[in-house]
Scaffold this motif. Sequence first.
Motif, PDB file in Angstrom:
ATOM      1  N   LEU A  36       0.821  -1.206   0.000  1.00 28.67           N
ATOM      2  CA  LEU A  36       0.000   0.000   0.000  1.00 28.67           C
ATOM      3  C   LEU A  36       0.858   1.260   0.000  1.00 28.67           C
ATOM      4  CD1 LEU A  36      -3.265  -0.323   1.975  1.00 28.67           C
ATOM      5  CD2 LEU A  36      -2.588  -1.232  -0.214  1.00 28.67           C
ATOM      6  N   ARG A  37       2.005   1.166   0.605  1.00 31.02           N
ATOM      7  CA  ARG A  37       2.905   2.323   0.561  1.00 31.02           C
ATOM      8  C   ARG A  37       3.317   2.609  -0.868  1.00 31.02           C
ATOM      9  NH1 ARG A  37       4.977   4.735   5.134  1.00 31.02           N
ATOM     10  NH2 ARG A  37       4.907   3.501   7.049  1.00 31.02           N
ATOM     11  N   TYR A  38       3.539   1.538  -1.621  1.00 35.98           N
ATOM     12  CA  TYR A  38       3.866   1.734  -3.032  1.00 35.98           C
ATOM     13  C   TYR A  38       2.690   2.411  -3.736  1.00 35.98           C
ATOM     14  CZ  TYR A  38       4.338   0.820  -7.978  1.00 35.98           C
ATOM     15  OH  TYR A  38       4.383   0.969  -9.346  1.00 35.98           O
ATOM     16  N   LEU A  39       1.483   1.918  -3.422  1.00 33.27           N
ATOM     17  CA  LEU A  39       0.292   2.480  -4.055  1.00 33.27           C
ATOM     18  C   LEU A  39       0.191   3.972  -3.739  1.00 33.27           C
ATOM     19  CD1 LEU A  39      -2.173   1.720  -5.765  1.00 33.27           C
ATOM     20  CD2 LEU A  39      -3.428   1.329  -3.648  1.00 33.27           C
ATOM     21  N   SER A  40       0.583   4.337  -2.533  1.00 29.17           N
ATOM     22  CA  SER A  40       0.472   5.743  -2.149  1.00 29.17           C
ATOM     23  C   SER A  40       1.418   6.623  -2.953  1.00 29.17           C
ATOM     24  CB  SER A  40       0.726   5.915  -0.643  1.00 29.17           C
ATOM     25  OG  SER A  40       2.099   5.724  -0.366  1.00 29.17           O
ATOM     26  N   THR A  41       2.431   5.995  -3.619  1.00 34.47           N
ATOM     27  CA  THR A  41       3.308   6.804  -4.469  1.00 34.47           C
ATOM     28  C   THR A  41       2.649   7.092  -5.816  1.00 34.47           C
ATOM     29  OG1 THR A  41       4.428   4.917  -5.487  1.00 34.47           O
ATOM     30  CG2 THR A  41       5.395   5.774  -3.464  1.00 34.47           C
ATOM     31  N   LEU A  42       1.574   6.365  -6.125  1.00 35.33           N
ATOM     32  CA  LEU A  42       0.898   6.590  -7.408  1.00 35.33           C
ATOM     33  C   LEU A  42      -0.128   7.716  -7.308  1.00 35.33           C
ATOM     34  CD1 LEU A  42       0.150   2.944  -8.667  1.00 35.33           C
ATOM     35  CD2 LEU A  42       2.130   4.385  -9.128  1.00 35.33           C
ATOM     36  N   GLY A  43      -0.451   8.122  -6.089  1.00 35.96           N
ATOM     37  CA  GLY A  43      -1.470   9.165  -5.936  1.00 35.96           C
ATOM     38  C   GLY A  43      -1.628   9.508  -4.463  1.00 35.96           C
ATOM     39  N   THR A  44      -2.824   9.875  -4.088  1.00 36.44           N
ATOM     40  CA  THR A  44      -3.061  10.246  -2.697  1.00 36.44           C
ATOM     41  C   THR A  44      -4.110   9.312  -2.098  1.00 36.44           C
ATOM     42  OG1 THR A  44      -2.810  12.492  -3.483  1.00 36.44           O
ATOM     43  CG2 THR A  44      -3.532  12.224  -1.214  1.00 36.44           C
ATOM     44  N   ILE A  45      -3.774   8.793  -0.931  1.00 33.10           N
ATOM     45  CA  ILE A  45      -4.724   7.906  -0.257  1.00 33.10           C
ATOM     46  C   ILE A  45      -5.490   8.713   0.791  1.00 33.10           C
ATOM     47  CG2 ILE A  45      -4.868   6.011   1.406  1.00 33.10           C
ATOM     48  CD1 ILE A  45      -2.666   4.601  -0.185  1.00 33.10           C
ATOM     49  N   SER A  46      -6.783   8.552   0.813  1.00 31.10           N
ATOM     50  CA  SER A  46      -7.550   9.232   1.863  1.00 31.10           C
ATOM     51  C   SER A  46      -8.589   8.268   2.432  1.00 31.10           C
ATOM     52  CB  SER A  46      -8.220  10.486   1.293  1.00 31.10           C
ATOM     53  OG  SER A  46      -9.013  10.134   0.186  1.00 31.10           O
ATOM     54  N   GLY A  47      -9.045   8.598   3.618  1.00 29.35           N
ATOM     55  CA  GLY A  47     -10.087   7.797   4.270  1.00 29.35           C
ATOM     56  C   GLY A  47      -9.647   6.368   4.536  1.00 29.35           C
ATOM     57  N   MET A  48      -8.383   6.218   4.909  1.00 31.99           N
ATOM     58  CA  MET A  48      -7.853   4.869   5.141  1.00 31.99           C
ATOM     59  C   MET A  48      -8.510   4.198   6.347  1.00 31.99           C
ATOM     60  SD  MET A  48      -5.768   2.370   4.639  1.00 31.99           S
ATOM     61  CE  MET A  48      -4.336   2.757   3.640  1.00 31.99           C
ATOM     62  N   GLN A  49      -8.993   3.016   6.133  1.00 33.18           N
ATOM     63  CA  GLN A  49      -9.471   2.196   7.243  1.00 33.18           C
ATOM     64  C   GLN A  49      -8.743   0.871   7.172  1.00 33.18           C
ATOM     65  OE1 GLN A  49     -13.876   2.669   6.340  1.00 33.18           O
ATOM     66  NE2 GLN A  49     -13.868   1.992   8.478  1.00 33.18           N
ATOM     67  N   THR A  50      -8.045   0.545   8.258  1.00 31.41           N
ATOM     68  CA  THR A  50      -7.390  -0.758   8.284  1.00 31.41           C
ATOM     69  C   THR A  50      -8.316  -1.723   9.011  1.00 31.41           C
ATOM     70  OG1 THR A  50      -5.233   0.279   8.278  1.00 31.41           O
ATOM     71  CG2 THR A  50      -5.327  -1.989   8.994  1.00 31.41           C
ATOM     72  N   LEU A  51      -8.581  -2.837   8.386  1.00 35.75           N
ATOM     73  CA  LEU A  51      -9.594  -3.757   8.904  1.00 35.75           C
ATOM     74  C   LEU A  51      -8.975  -5.103   9.264  1.00 35.75           C
ATOM     75  CD1 LEU A  51     -12.013  -3.047   5.956  1.00 35.75           C
ATOM     76  CD2 LEU A  51     -12.160  -2.001   8.238  1.00 35.75           C
ATOM     77  N   PHE A  52      -9.474  -5.646  10.341  1.00 35.65           N
ATOM     78  CA  PHE A  52      -9.055  -7.007  10.702  1.00 35.65           C
ATOM     79  C   PHE A  52     -10.332  -7.816  10.881  1.00 35.65           C
ATOM     80  CE2 PHE A  52      -5.793  -4.087  12.248  1.00 35.65           C
ATOM     81  CZ  PHE A  52      -4.637  -4.645  11.737  1.00 35.65           C
ATOM     82  N   PRO A  53     -10.998  -8.138   9.790  1.00 36.03           N
ATOM     83  CA  PRO A  53     -12.340  -8.720   9.911  1.00 36.03           C
ATOM     84  C   PRO A  53     -12.362 -10.061  10.648  1.00 36.03           C
ATOM     85  CG  PRO A  53     -11.555  -8.787   7.634  1.00 36.03           C
ATOM     86  CD  PRO A  53     -10.575  -7.964   8.388  1.00 36.03           C
ATOM     87  N   SER A  54     -11.285 -10.798  10.593  1.00 40.07           N
ATOM     88  CA  SER A  54     -11.350 -12.121  11.223  1.00 40.07           C
ATOM     89  C   SER A  54     -10.142 -12.351  12.118  1.00 40.07           C
ATOM     90  CB  SER A  54     -11.412 -13.195  10.132  1.00 40.07           C
ATOM     91  OG  SER A  54     -10.356 -12.991   9.209  1.00 40.07           O
ATOM     92  N   LEU A  55      -9.732 -11.282  12.797  1.00 38.22           N
ATOM     93  CA  LEU A  55      -8.547 -11.411  13.657  1.00 38.22           C
ATOM     94  C   LEU A  55      -8.907 -12.227  14.895  1.00 38.22           C
ATOM     95  CD1 LEU A  55      -5.583 -10.236  13.865  1.00 38.22           C
ATOM     96  CD2 LEU A  55      -6.546  -8.549  15.429  1.00 38.22           C
ATOM     97  N   THR A  59      -9.779   5.485  -0.272  1.00 40.57           N
ATOM     98  CA  THR A  59      -9.989   6.162  -1.542  1.00 40.57           C
ATOM     99  C   THR A  59      -8.633   6.590  -2.080  1.00 40.57           C
ATOM    100  OG1 THR A  59     -12.094   6.997  -0.772  1.00 40.57           O
ATOM    101  CG2 THR A  59     -11.131   8.095  -2.673  1.00 40.57           C
ATOM    102  N   LEU A  60      -8.423   6.347  -3.373  1.00 42.02           N
ATOM    103  CA  LEU A  60      -7.173   6.744  -4.002  1.00 42.02           C
ATOM    104  C   LEU A  60      -7.464   7.770  -5.092  1.00 42.02           C
ATOM    105  CD1 LEU A  60      -4.035   6.141  -4.528  1.00 42.02           C
ATOM    106  CD2 LEU A  60      -4.864   4.675  -6.360  1.00 42.02           C
ATOM    107  N   THR A  61      -6.760   8.872  -5.017  1.00 42.24           N
ATOM    108  CA  THR A  61      -6.876   9.851  -6.101  1.00 42.24           C
ATOM    109  C   THR A  61      -5.584   9.776  -6.888  1.00 42.24           C
ATOM    110  OG1 THR A  61      -8.114  11.233  -4.607  1.00 42.24           O
ATOM    111  CG2 THR A  61      -7.371  12.248  -6.661  1.00 42.24           C
ATOM    112  N   SER A  62      -5.683   9.368  -8.150  1.00 47.33           N
ATOM    113  CA  SER A  62      -4.459   9.126  -8.911  1.00 47.33           C
ATOM    114  C   SER A  62      -4.715   9.251 -10.394  1.00 47.33           C
ATOM    115  CB  SER A  62      -3.943   7.716  -8.595  1.00 47.33           C
ATOM    116  OG  SER A  62      -2.967   7.345  -9.529  1.00 47.33           O
ATOM    117  N   SER A  63      -3.685   9.652 -11.117  1.00 48.04           N
ATOM    118  CA  SER A  63      -3.814   9.711 -12.569  1.00 48.04           C
ATOM    119  C   SER A  63      -3.294   8.424 -13.211  1.00 48.04           C
ATOM    120  CB  SER A  63      -3.048  10.911 -13.120  1.00 48.04           C
ATOM    121  OG  SER A  63      -1.724  10.868 -12.645  1.00 48.04           O
ATOM    122  N   ALA A  64      -2.866   7.474 -12.383  1.00 48.14           N
ATOM    123  CA  ALA A  64      -2.386   6.198 -12.915  1.00 48.14           C
ATOM    124  C   ALA A  64      -3.559   5.423 -13.502  1.00 48.14           C
ATOM    125  CB  ALA A  64      -1.729   5.401 -11.801  1.00 48.14           C
TER     126      ALA A  64
END
Lengths: 673, 122, 101
Positions: free
Chosen positions: A176-195, A213-218
């Motif tokens: 996801l850090r890589y993904l964040s280099t492609l644009g801007t990440i907002s409203g991040m929710q980290t989920l552990f649905p079955s922890l 949500t990702l805002t990106s021109s990629a």
Amino acid sequence: MDLSKAKDTFLQEARELLQQFETLLLKAESASLDSEDLGALFRTVHTIKGSAGLFGFEAIVSFCHTVENVLAQLRSGTLSLTPELSQLLLLCRDGISRLVDDAEVSETPLVEVPEAERALQDALASVGVHEETPAKPRSIPVATMHADVDDAQRWHIRVKFGADVLRGGVDPIACLRYLSTLGTISGMQTLFPSLPALDELDPETCYIGFDFTLTSSASLAEIDGTFDFAREGSEIEIKSLTPVAVPAAAPAPDNQPEPEARHAEPVARKPGEGKFLKVEAAKLDRLINLVGELVIAGAAANVLSVNRNDNQMQEAISTISTLIEQIRDGALNMRMVPVGEIFQRFPRVVRDVAHELGKDIELRISGEETELDKSMVEKLTDPLMHIVRNALDHGIEPAAERKSSGKPTRGKIELMAYHESGSVVLEVSDDGGGIRRDKVIHKAVERGLIESGAGLTDAQVYHLLFEPGFSTAEAVTNLSGRGVGMDVVKKNIEALRGEIEIESREGQGTTMRLRLPLTLAIIDGFLVQVGPSQFVIPLDMVLECIELVTQESRYRRYIELRGEVLPYIDVRDIFDIHDAALPSYRYIVVVQYGNKRAGLVVDHLLGELQVVIKPLGKLFRGAQGISGSAILGSGEVALILDVPQLVQVACRQEKEEIEHHHERSHTEHACGK
Amino acid sequence: MSKTVMIVDDSTSMRQTVKICLSSAGYDVVEAEDGQDGIAKLDGRPVHLIIADVNMPVMGGIDMVKAIKQMPNYRFTPIMMLTTESDETRKREGQFAGAKAWVVKPFKPEQLLAAVAKLIMP
Amino acid sequence: MEIQIEERESERVLALRGEVNIYHAAQLRDALLAELNAQSEIGLDLEHVSEMDTSAIQIVVALLRTAADQGKLARVVKVGSAAANIIRFCNLQDELGLQLP
């Protein structure tokens, strides 16, 4: 990012691999290739293709791809290596080689395969079974970071990573850090649905998921590509939040059809695939230069210590000298490469030329492991190539002629290398018709090179071949009659301080022998003094030193040494050193070059030393009897005697003398009658 | 602290290019010329990513992956295979052995960098 | 990774040091589980963690959730920059009861 250094490595590696490719294909002409060979054949082109892509050499990639495809089929056994296919592959090798050459010199690399290579590519593509993938390199989506915010889109992404992702070494957060280099990440929710609770948690299982949500021109493919390495067991949902027509997602690579299974080829290390360190030639040259200076400095220290009569100092310096000697040998040795590097080009040349001439010729190679100076290797290739082509063209007779003279129709050419008394010898022999003395003389007279052949020895006649503009072939053939003649070969060899010998027997064949110094930089020398001047004789040519008993006559220029006649010349005569007083004892230094011996008369023997050869300036280049100069430890300059030339002079004198003597006794004899 | 990447490939130019390319992005790079050499060079040093060619003499990439997955200190180190399109089967073998990432040859330096960045940041 | 149990002025704290990643996941889980079983209050100090990955984050979250389920109190008492970065990136401040700038 500067890839220029790596590009040189690529070019060199590509050429080595092409050579391997060729060697393997030529091997296939006499023996069938085993699976290991086929694997190696495949790997050569495969590696070139892989590296070429890094530099954007698209034409090489495309061409290699087609070749690789056929090689893969050879490897898997769906295609067999016919002589026609082998020929085509060899032509393709040349094609790749041309593209590699182009890549070296061109500013902008070729994208399209040029026409000539294109034709080969098409021919090859029609041989192979239908390709399942297009030759065009598939491009992986690359993150192109458009600064342009206008075309940025908003995406809603939900990911639940697969349970085994962590075990595969993939860290979802890194992803996801890589993904964040492609644009801007907002409203991040980290989920552990079955922890699970801590006591039930498997520490190596992945439980994490994200919603953001990702805002990106990629492109969607680029965004989706982020999860390429974590797809297994993962749920990935990417939805566009921007109301614009969205291109369909690229299919995941995993959905691609599977080609038929191939068995793994055995991977054994080939002999010769040793551990090597590639070093820039210029670095080595600098090192050798420094070692040269070190040799001089060492010699200077040695002279000083001797003059001071300081024993301890002399001992210490002698240890240093031994070490310097070893360093020198080691450094020079680094420049030495096996002559096989030149020889390995010849199977192909012989094969192609023989084909062209319609002759059946076998090539034998021996002594490939013989080493010589790298800089010489580069300069020897062309002359040797010329000699071999000459032998193929003029040496070996047409099959019909061979048959009628009772020889096997298949001609034979032999390339040989070996070391002999401080020289490297390269021989090219053929079992052809030999050099016809009468023909050579006829031609030479025709060309006005000589008046007549009377009184010429065979060797002298053969050497006419090296006269500029001489050609014995009746019809100028396509191969060797193109202006560049044997005279150029001779010049090239002489520029390397080497020489050419010819041995020939009519009807049985010809041997051309190139004799070259081992190295060009530093030699072990033998220092002598004549009058006030010091001279260096290359030590490996020195056989022994004897006392000159008396110079019985100024005319008799030979002595008897252990039952053999040894002609000699006086170094004083060569350089006109006559004003200095003659010492009471003088010496003969017996030298050998090739199979000839001669003596050089000198005043004093000063002993062995290492000298760094400095080439003669332009002014002295034509000087007789000198091959170079050397700087001595004392800072003085000594000339290096050109032993090959002096030996020749001495032998000629001796011969003339004998002939003279012979004539005289002949006349006397006649008179007596 | 910068991350260390090991490149295992028998092609010198490939290793050199990968090294230049990754170094310029801030990674430390260790080179090895085949699987066996790669395993020998791990030798306890921290390596955060291993990039390996499939097709190599002595020990190919897949055998190397299998071996590394048995090494306690490296079994979770991500391994990226350099595969080719025509080698889909080998890629699957590699993934099965534990190499979850791959780059298809021929690739451009930026493609490699993107792929590496998906696994580890410099 | 190193785990140290430190008795500080008023509380008992588990301090993690160095890289905390998948290679240490099993060790970390076991240490935290042992602590959870023995204590009713657990403090976790992440100040000197140089690197954290997904496996570490999910164990920390599991510790906090499991403690709460058991009516115990587990909390992160301190974070360093490495831990803060990843927690901020994942937006887990609330989950971990942290206020990060």
